[in-house]
Scaffold this active site. Structure first.
Site, PDB file in Angstrom:
ATOM      1  NE  ARG A  63      -1.691  -1.416   3.883  1.00 34.33           N
ATOM      2  CZ  ARG A  63      -2.505  -1.742   4.893  1.00 34.33           C
ATOM      3  NH1 ARG A  63      -2.817  -0.847   5.812  1.00 34.33           N
ATOM      4  NH2 ARG A  63      -2.993  -2.943   4.987  1.00 34.33           N
ATOM      5  CG  ASP A  65       0.833   5.845   4.413  1.00 33.51           C
ATOM      6  OD1 ASP A  65       0.096   4.864   4.628  1.00 33.51           O
ATOM      7  OD2 ASP A  65       1.910   6.040   5.014  1.00 33.51           O
ATOM      8  CE1 TYR A 123       7.564   3.776  -1.104  1.00 31.55           C
ATOM      9  CE2 TYR A 123       9.108   2.078  -0.392  1.00 31.55           C
ATOM     10  CZ  TYR A 123       7.806   2.516  -0.593  1.00 31.55           C
ATOM     11  OH  TYR A 123       6.757   1.689  -0.286  1.00 31.55           O
ATOM     12  NE  ARG A 211       4.886  10.276   5.179  1.00 32.65           N
ATOM     13  CZ  ARG A 211       3.586  10.232   5.485  1.00 32.65           C
ATOM     14  NH1 ARG A 211       2.850   9.203   5.053  1.00 32.65           N
ATOM     15  NH2 ARG A 211       3.044  11.172   6.206  1.00 32.65           N
TER      16      ARG A 211
END
Lengths: 264, 264
Positions: A63, A65, A123, A211
């Site tokens: 997933r 966010d 990422y 993050r």
């Protein structure tokens, strides 16, 4: 998904794999939500059903966010639909809104899973610098006005290379799985338009891990903590010592790698 | 604005000049609209009134259409507000939404007008190429899937350099003013992310002129017409011969130049 239902899905003729890009700003994350809440998956499944003619339940590499973007999210689903593989991209894109795009489509063997077959993910995290914010990057980068010490950020981020227990950067809401992951790349590059681009490539990521790492690396850049302190926080495995989670808007799921198992 | 009202505004102590950037996607153009329709000017005036403490009526270098963006729109207004000039940018930005940003502020002599003192303007038009669209540039570029002949586009766009009657590229809705304008720069550059960036610098622009030129230049890139045909269309001064107006999303008001008269 119940076991019998899963078996029924797998009895279908084809296992279709898609590479999907999306601007996550308007969506409550990737994973399907109950309307009126809308996730990327809701829109994608709705349009795929039109193109393939049967009910679609897709599985993603993972997933993302709310507000997080993707250039290379990968999903797969089972279908009896007969559209030729080389026509899928244009057929689906003609139905999708402009903030979701299918970049590539392929067909995999029945045992391929976008989630379980993933070997690694990359990422990207974008930071926008400058005296004033840029309205054209506000959706796609974290704006930081104060000057950043890029060399110190690079030194700190380099600490995550290799295999570590990443509990210090794991959100409390995460599932109880092993916190050990291996990072193959962790770079900070200066990019066009006064941006900093952080690139992290690893064999897996905990909930909010990127993050949380970036939030703490930003504190190094701002001179609030030293790169040595970043190393101590990582080694300490204590979430309460790391900085606040960096905003979702700067994060992009860039690529999911399946090794020899599958590529577009 | 009535003449007495204008005189009353000019009786105020200061003539403030702002350089403004905005993402025009959410707005019905720059020029003030009657609510519930919202233009950039509505938002900007509302926030400036909070900061300056008197009613603000600003004048811009020119309007921009719905969906058109700006990095360097320039506006001015008269005020008795006392906030120091070097604090204006941060005060206003703290109130503005993330898609409108004041980039610089200054104070000009009373006769300076963002509209009438402008010597020249530069517009940028972005075209996104590629097999599939990019959701992250969908708001900021015109997506063209078919291959473009960049050399031919460059040759065509070069035809507008110098002084011409631009009636061929003037929208029918434009005010009845002289259609003669002088272009100082007209370039097509290949940019990062598989984009084409067209840059046009001239002493003034007719309504929809840049988007009409780009629509026709794109037809040259697609091989629908030749650069020679573009020249004929320009020379013919007949709007019905040019191509459809290019989408608003690719257009940016990059800079307004006031020569010695004012600069930030």
């Amino acid at each position: 998904m119940k076991r019998e239902h899963k078996a029924e899905m797998k009895a279908r003729a084809r296992n279709i794999v898609l590479k999907v890009a999306y601007d996550g700003t308007a969506y409550h994350g990737f994973q399907r939500q109950t309307p009126p809440v809308v996730a990327v998956q809701n829109i994608l499944e709705e349009k795929l059903q039109v193109v393939f003619g049967d009910s679609i339940e897709l599985a993603a590499s993972g997933r993302t966010d709310a507000g997080v973007h993707a250039y290379g999210q990968v999903v797969n689903f089972f279908t009896d639909g007969r559209i030729p593989t080389d026509r899928i991209v244009r057929a689906v894109n003609s139905l999708l809104p402009s903030d979701i795009v299918v970049r590539a489509a392929g067909e995999a063997d029945r045992d391929f899973s976008a989630r379980h077959s993933a070997k690694s993910k990359t990422y990207i995290y974008r930071i926008q610098r400058g005296e004033v914010p840029d309205p054209m990057t506000a959706r796609y980068a974290w704006y930081i006005r104060r000057p950043l010490d890029v060399a110190a950020m690079r030194e700190a981020l380099g600490c995550i290379l290799g295999t570590h227990d990443f509990s210090a950067f794991r959100a409390s809401g995460g599932a109880p799985m092993s916190p050990v992951r291996t990072m193959y790349e962790a770079a900070v590059e200066e990019a066009a338009g006064n941006q900093l681009v952080c690139r992290i490539h690893g064999n897996g990521f905990l909930y909010h891990m990127v993050r949380n790492i970036i939030g703490t690396v930003a504190n190094v850049g701002l001179g609030i903590i030293t790169p040595q302190r970043f190393q101590e926080i990582l080694d300490g495995c204590d979430r309460t010592k790391a900085a606040a989670t960096a905003p979702a808007c700067g994060l992009f799921l860039e690529e999911v790698d399946y090794g020899e198992r599958f590529h577009f």
